[in-house]
Design a protein around this motif. Structure first.
Motif, mmCIF file in Angstrom:
data_model
loop_
_atom_site.group_PDB
_atom_site.id
_atom_site.type_symbol
_atom_site.label_atom_id
_atom_site.label_comp_id
_atom_site.label_asym_id
_atom_site.label_seq_id
_atom_site.Cartn_x
_atom_site.Cartn_y
_atom_site.Cartn_z
ATOM 1 N N GLY A 10 0.786 -1.418 0.099
ATOM 2 C CA GLY A 10 -0.116 -0.173 -0.231
ATOM 3 C C GLY A 10 0.793 1.257 0.247
ATOM 4 O O GLY A 10 2.147 1.114 0.558
ATOM 5 N N GLN A 55 -3.637 3.352 -1.377
ATOM 6 C CA GLN A 55 -4.634 2.916 -0.018
ATOM 7 C C GLN A 55 -4.949 4.254 0.902
ATOM 8 O O GLN A 55 -4.058 5.028 1.044
ATOM 9 C CB GLN A 55 -3.982 2.010 0.734
ATOM 10 N N GLU A 59 -6.665 2.112 5.554
ATOM 11 C CA GLU A 59 -6.505 0.786 5.011
ATOM 12 C C GLU A 59 -5.110 0.352 5.253
ATOM 13 O O GLU A 59 -4.456 -0.840 4.819
ATOM 14 C CB GLU A 59 -6.666 0.973 3.419
#
Length: 130
Positions: A10, A55, A59
């Motif tokens: 991410g 992200q 998240e």
């Protein structure tokens, strides 16, 4: 039957991550979705493909990846020349039988680069610990 795995890292700022992975870590950007900015990209360095996706903060989690490499000392030197902040002491032999060093990317993903110690290196490490 498992064949491969492709972890997806991410990132909160994908354009900044692209710059870091290509300019600092020497990966090649091999896929970029058509968004502006893109949401999903794929990097490659030698035989390793690394996927990355934007992200949101909620998240993001802690990710740790280990890369098996030929020569962690040479890679450490390369990263130092590129201005990458790595493990301050550089590569070291570990009690679990590897020579490795690590770093954090701009999103605090932990990356470790290692090779397995030879039998002679393991014996030498064990001897120096006694």
């Amino acid at each position: 039957m498992f064949k491969e795995t492709h972890p997806i890292l991410g990132t909160r700022e994908i354009l900044r991550a692209i710059d870091f992975y290509t300019r600092k870590l020497g990966f090649e950007l091999i896929f970029r979705d058509p968004g502006d900015p893109p949401n999903y990209v794929v990097f490659r360095r030698d035989a390793v493909a690394l996927h990355m996706q934007f992200q949101y903060e909620h998240e993001m989690g802690t990710i740790r990846l280990r890369f098996l490499v030929e020569d962690p000392d040479a890679l450490f030197d390369e990263f130092q020349r590129r201005g990458v902040e790595c493990t301050p002491a550089g590569p070291r032999n570990t009690p679990w039988g590897t020579r490795e060093f690590g770093l954090y990317d701009l999103d605090r993903n932990a990356l470790a680069f290692y090779r397995h110690l030879t039998r002679a290196e393991k014996a030498e490490s064990a001897h120096s610990q006694t």
